[in-house]
Design a protein around this motif. Structure first.
Motif, mmCIF file in Angstrom:
data_model
loop_
_atom_site.group_PDB
_atom_site.id
_atom_site.type_symbol
_atom_site.label_atom_id
_atom_site.label_comp_id
_atom_site.label_asym_id
_atom_site.label_seq_id
_atom_site.Cartn_x
_atom_site.Cartn_y
_atom_site.Cartn_z
ATOM 1 N N MET A 144 0.840 -1.211 0.000
ATOM 2 C CA MET A 144 0.000 0.000 0.000
ATOM 3 C C MET A 144 0.869 1.252 0.000
ATOM 4 O O MET A 144 0.602 2.197 -0.721
ATOM 5 C CB MET A 144 -0.929 -0.010 1.206
ATOM 6 C CG MET A 144 -2.208 -0.776 0.917
ATOM 7 S SD MET A 144 -3.559 -0.272 1.938
ATOM 8 C CE MET A 144 -3.184 -1.037 3.460
ATOM 9 N N SER A 145 1.948 1.206 0.832
ATOM 10 C CA SER A 145 2.785 2.407 0.904
ATOM 11 C C SER A 145 3.511 2.640 -0.422
ATOM 12 O O SER A 145 3.848 3.767 -0.759
ATOM 13 C CB SER A 145 3.775 2.303 2.065
ATOM 14 O OG SER A 145 4.678 1.261 1.786
ATOM 15 N N ARG A 146 3.726 1.575 -1.200
ATOM 16 C CA ARG A 146 4.387 1.746 -2.494
ATOM 17 C C ARG A 146 3.393 1.939 -3.635
ATOM 18 O O ARG A 146 3.786 2.020 -4.792
ATOM 19 C CB ARG A 146 5.209 0.495 -2.812
ATOM 20 C CG ARG A 146 6.424 0.356 -1.960
ATOM 21 C CD ARG A 146 7.282 -0.708 -2.576
ATOM 22 N NE ARG A 146 8.330 -1.130 -1.695
ATOM 23 C CZ ARG A 146 8.914 -2.306 -1.763
ATOM 24 N NH1 ARG A 146 8.510 -3.183 -2.658
ATOM 25 N NH2 ARG A 146 9.883 -2.616 -0.953
ATOM 26 N N GLY A 147 2.106 1.913 -3.294
ATOM 27 C CA GLY A 147 1.068 2.101 -4.326
ATOM 28 C C GLY A 147 0.928 0.901 -5.250
ATOM 29 O O GLY A 147 0.487 1.042 -6.392
ATOM 30 N N ILE A 148 1.300 -0.281 -4.758
ATOM 31 C CA ILE A 148 1.164 -1.488 -5.594
ATOM 32 C C ILE A 148 -0.157 -2.169 -5.263
ATOM 33 O O ILE A 148 -0.415 -2.476 -4.092
ATOM 34 C CB ILE A 148 2.327 -2.479 -5.319
ATOM 35 C CG1 ILE A 148 3.661 -1.820 -5.609
ATOM 36 C CG2 ILE A 148 2.153 -3.778 -6.123
ATOM 37 C CD1 ILE A 148 4.870 -2.631 -5.163
ATOM 38 N N LEU A 149 -0.990 -2.380 -6.307
ATOM 39 C CA LEU A 149 -2.272 -3.047 -6.056
ATOM 40 C C LEU A 149 -2.072 -4.552 -6.200
ATOM 41 O O LEU A 149 -2.033 -5.090 -7.304
ATOM 42 C CB LEU A 149 -3.346 -2.556 -7.038
ATOM 43 C CG LEU A 149 -4.725 -3.168 -6.803
ATOM 44 C CD1 LEU A 149 -5.269 -2.815 -5.423
ATOM 45 C CD2 LEU A 149 -5.720 -2.722 -7.880
#
Ligand SMILES: C[S@@+](CC[C@H](N)C(=O)[O-])C[C@H]1O[C@@H](n2cnc3c(N)ncnc32)[C@H](O)[C@@H]1O
Length: 291
Positions: free
Chosen positions: A130-135
């Motif tokens: 989530m912190s890296r914006g990976i879904l």
């Protein structure tokens, strides 16, 4: 399949379709028990279609179903004598929510039983992703009886409460209620005992512990770069495997027995008790009820 996000974020699409056609919203168990879907019903009542200037309520019909809140009757305990239901969430290294402990204490103080529901994590993202914006979704996780009981005992110890003593607390595990045995999966399993006895069903003995250690040594030898996280994952997979071997696949729930016990309930529970269980002795000596 409507995932949680669909219901929480895209409810208007469901309701828009329901304005012109029949839409069925299917859930596990009863739609208004334990997980209530009243929010969707309120939204349906107040629904305003995209181009409409006024609300156009969507008619809703509720079809009730069998539920864990009624299947708990298979414990033999009277539904009248249950207090507040609690949900036990998975703990992580840095987050150990345990507000449910006080509610179990309130129930026990009134002599009432407690239905403990176990956490389900489906389509969850890791904090790192989530912190890296990976879904990316984590594999589904379901809390099983051993972890549920371990968290009950740990929280009671953390807060130094005088209830949930593993050797003096009776409980009944309700697993896969309503399911039938099949070629690949075990059907429902209802087992009574003390918390300590139920936990011991999957606690490895000395020989198993030695075999576990040998498995870990071999894994480390074959994977010299294995991190502590990898080892934790291996251990968790093993305990899940062991829990499923004994208790069956999810879903699992647990009833903590309160002191409002009737002799017939003690007799009923005796038939569900583990071989060699202290069920009757604890019912008599701690709960003051003799079959
Ligand atoms: C959030 S509740 C939803 C309950 C559902 N609405 C109902 O009426 O049964 C989900 C939890 O209920 C319990 N549960 C649901 N079905 C179950 C079953 N067949 N056997 C044992 N526990 C069950 C488990 O603890 C599960 O994690």
């Amino acid at each position: 399949m409507a995932y949680r996000e669909t219901v929480e974020l895209e409810a208007d699409d469901i309701l828009e379709a329901a304005l012109t056609g029949n839409v069925a919203f299917l859930v596990v168990g009863d739609p208004l028990s334990a997980t209530t879907h009243t929010d969707l019903i309120v939204r349906a009542r107040e629904f305003k279609s995209k181009d409409a200037t006024e609300a156009t309520p969507v008619p809703v019909r509720i079809i009730h179903n069998a539920s864990i809140t009624t299947a708990l009757g298979s414990s033999g305990l009277a539904g009248y004598n249950f207090g507040q239901t609690v949900s036990i969430p998975f703990w992580t290294d840095g987050w150990r929510p345990d507000s449910w402990l006080g509610r179990i204490g309130d129930n026990l103080a009134l002599g009432l039983h407690t239905l403990c529901l176990s956490d389900i994590k489906v389509r969850e993202q890791s904090a790192e992703d989530m912190s890296r914006g990976i879904l990316r979704y984590q594999p589904p996780r379901y809390m099983l009886i051993p972890q549920l009981i371990s968290q009950l005992i740990a929280a009671a110890k953390d807060h130094k409460v005088d209830y949930l003593d593993p050797d003096r607390t009776l409980a009944i595990a309700l697993c896969r209620m309503g399911a039938e045995d099949s070629a690949t999966r075990r059907g429902e399993k209802v087992v009574a005992g003390t918390l300590a006895e139920l936990l011991a069903c999957t606690t490895p003995d000395a020989a198993q512990q030695a075999a576990d250690q040998a498995e870990e040594d071999k894994y480390e030898e074959e994977n010299p770069l294995a991190s502590e996280n990898d080892m934790e994952k291996l251990r968790e997979e093993r305990s899940v495997r062991r829990a499923i071997e004994f208790w069956g696949e999810p879903l699992h729930s647990l009833v903590i027995v309160g002191s409002r016990l009737h002799p017939i309930e003690v007799t009923y529970g005796k038939a569900l008790a583990l071989p060699g269980s202290r069920w009757e002795e604890v019912a008599r000596d701690v709960y003051g009820c003799t079959a």
